[in-house]
Design a protein around this motif. Structure first.
Motif, mmCIF file in Angstrom:
data_model
loop_
_atom_site.group_PDB
_atom_site.id
_atom_site.type_symbol
_atom_site.label_atom_id
_atom_site.label_comp_id
_atom_site.label_asym_id
_atom_site.label_seq_id
_atom_site.Cartn_x
_atom_site.Cartn_y
_atom_site.Cartn_z
ATOM 1 N N ALA A 222 0.830 -1.211 0.000
ATOM 2 C CA ALA A 222 0.000 0.000 0.000
ATOM 3 C C ALA A 222 0.863 1.258 0.000
ATOM 4 N N LEU A 223 1.914 1.255 0.801
ATOM 5 C CA LEU A 223 2.795 2.422 0.862
ATOM 6 C C LEU A 223 3.562 2.590 -0.438
ATOM 7 N N ALA A 224 3.991 1.486 -1.043
ATOM 8 C CA ALA A 224 4.702 1.564 -2.323
ATOM 9 C C ALA A 224 3.802 2.170 -3.399
ATOM 10 N N LYS A 225 2.532 1.788 -3.376
ATOM 11 C CA LYS A 225 1.579 2.345 -4.339
ATOM 12 C C LYS A 225 1.339 3.825 -4.070
ATOM 13 N N LEU A 226 1.277 4.188 -2.787
ATOM 14 C CA LEU A 226 1.013 5.576 -2.410
ATOM 15 C C LEU A 226 2.173 6.489 -2.793
ATOM 16 N N TYR A 227 3.417 6.032 -2.564
ATOM 17 C CA TYR A 227 4.575 6.889 -2.794
ATOM 18 C C TYR A 227 5.281 6.621 -4.119
ATOM 19 N N GLY A 228 4.868 5.568 -4.800
ATOM 20 C CA GLY A 228 5.460 5.297 -6.102
ATOM 21 C C GLY A 228 6.882 4.769 -6.041
ATOM 22 N N ARG A 229 7.284 4.253 -4.881
ATOM 23 C CA ARG A 229 8.631 3.696 -4.715
ATOM 24 C C ARG A 229 8.584 2.506 -3.772
ATOM 25 N N GLN A 230 9.552 1.605 -3.953
ATOM 26 C CA GLN A 230 9.635 0.474 -3.045
ATOM 27 C C GLN A 230 9.873 0.987 -1.634
ATOM 28 N N MET A 231 9.259 0.339 -0.656
ATOM 29 C CA MET A 231 9.301 0.831 0.716
ATOM 30 C C MET A 231 9.916 -0.209 1.644
ATOM 31 N N HIS A 232 10.854 0.246 2.479
ATOM 32 C CA HIS A 232 11.410 -0.619 3.510
ATOM 33 C C HIS A 232 10.764 -0.244 4.839
ATOM 34 N N LEU A 233 10.251 -1.250 5.564
ATOM 35 C CA LEU A 233 9.550 -1.003 6.810
ATOM 36 C C LEU A 233 10.467 -1.236 8.004
ATOM 37 N N ASN A 234 10.636 -0.201 8.816
ATOM 38 C CA ASN A 234 11.297 -0.338 10.110
ATOM 39 C C ASN A 234 10.193 -0.455 11.156
ATOM 40 N N LEU A 235 10.128 -1.595 11.804
ATOM 41 C CA LEU A 235 8.991 -1.901 12.673
ATOM 42 C C LEU A 235 9.327 -1.675 14.136
ATOM 43 N N ASP A 236 8.411 -1.033 14.839
ATOM 44 C CA ASP A 236 8.578 -0.767 16.258
ATOM 45 C C ASP A 236 7.258 -1.074 16.964
ATOM 46 N N VAL A 237 7.357 -1.588 18.165
ATOM 47 C CA VAL A 237 6.151 -1.925 18.942
ATOM 48 C C VAL A 237 6.071 -1.003 20.147
ATOM 49 N N ASP A 238 4.907 -0.349 20.293
ATOM 50 C CA ASP A 238 4.679 0.550 21.416
ATOM 51 C C ASP A 238 3.259 0.327 21.922
ATOM 52 N N PRO A 239 3.109 -0.276 23.101
ATOM 53 C CA PRO A 239 1.757 -0.559 23.627
ATOM 54 C C PRO A 239 0.891 0.683 23.768
ATOM 55 N N GLU A 240 1.508 1.859 23.892
ATOM 56 C CA GLU A 240 0.728 3.076 24.086
ATOM 57 C C GLU A 240 -0.022 3.487 22.820
ATOM 58 N N VAL A 241 0.299 2.863 21.688
ATOM 59 C CA VAL A 241 -0.427 3.176 20.457
ATOM 60 C C VAL A 241 -1.884 2.746 20.584
ATOM 61 N N LEU A 242 -2.149 1.746 21.419
ATOM 62 C CA LEU A 242 -3.489 1.248 21.756
ATOM 63 C C LEU A 242 -4.103 0.403 20.647
#
Length: 271
Positions: A222-242
């Motif tokens: 979805a992000l690649a389609k939105l920005y028109g470029r291949q996307m690398h995901l840096n993943l982080d977990v934060d319980p406060e995101v809910l």
């Protein structure tokens, strides 16, 4: 960089790519040599000014560089530096910045050739998170009174055997020779440079719980389609995101978390 320096750097990047495409050139060794030249010119201001003096002919500067470096580094490294000083630079310091970038790019290229570039990208991101979460570690790594050997030893204890060799070299150079940058800024620059090796953008994705592989694939697509470029995901977990996720691409933030929606609703009620 701007003007002449930007053009000179673009030409140097092309020459580096041509060099590292050759099977006869070891990209990791080339990185070490370019890093050594970076340190030399960062330290020797007068030499740096001579090599970037616009009043001097480019060929004369290139020959000087060859004489100085010919016995210290390999032929490909000396030729690359000679080509760089033959170019015109807006500021003498831009040459050093460019050399540092090429050294880092060569290390990333070595990782890419070994099929380890994704690992290096992830390790740089995780190391940045570890540093931001530990004031004691950050203080130790940025202590101006600490010796280079002490910082290197600390990093070997942290990364040795746990991270790719390219990651360890990149982080060690940044910590031991920050050249006026903050640790966070330097790590961010390295992450962007790593992503650029595949012409990818970096998205920092924060979620309340780890994303599944199908979720990561769908989000990346979805992000690649939105920005028109291949996307690398840096993943982080934060319980406060809910709930939901929060995505940051460069300076743009896509707020999709429940916490963000609650905060937004609260602002509207208060306003």
């Amino acid at each position: 960089m701007n003007g002449a320096s930007r053009e000179a750097l673009a030409a140097a990047r092309e020459r580096l790519d041509a060099l590292t495409d050759s099977t006869s050139v070891n990209a990791g060794s080339l990185a070490d040599e370019l890093a050594a030249v970076t340190a030399l010119l960062d330290r020797e201001v007068s030499l740096r000014r001579v090599l970037t003096d616009p009043a001097q002919e480019g060929q004369a500067k290139a020959e000087l560089a060859q004489r100085l470096l010919g016995t210290q580094v390999s032929g490909p490294a000396a030729d690359l530096v000679a080509g760089m000083v033959r170019s015109r630079w807006s500021r003498s310091r831009d040459l050093v910045d460019a050399l540092e970038e090429l050294a880092n790019t060569a290390d990333l290229t070595a990782a890419q050739q070994a099929g380890k570039l994704d690992d290096v990208e992830d390790e740089l991101f995780r190391f940045g998170r570890i540093v931001s979460g530990s004031t004691e570690l950050r203080a130790a790594l940025t202590d101006r009174k600490a010796t280079t050997s002490a910082k290197s030893e600390l990093l070997r204890g942290l990364l040795g055997g746990r991270a790719q060799s390219a990651t360890e070299r990149l982080v060690t150079r940044l910590v031991t020779a920050p050249r006026g940058r903050s640790l966070e800024t330097g790590l961010e620059s390295l992450s962007k440079l790593a992503a650029g090796r595949r012409e990818r953008m970096v998205a920092i994705v924060t979620s309340a719980v780890p994303l599944s592989d199908p979720q990561k694939q769908r989000l990346g697509a979805a992000l690649a389609k939105l920005y028109g470029r291949q996307m690398h995901l840096n993943l982080d977990v934060d319980p406060e995101v809910l709930g939901g996720i929060r995505v940051q691409v460069g300076d743009e933030v896509i707020n999709g978390s429940l916490a963000d929606r609650i905060e937004d609703a609260s602002r509207r009620l208060a306003g």
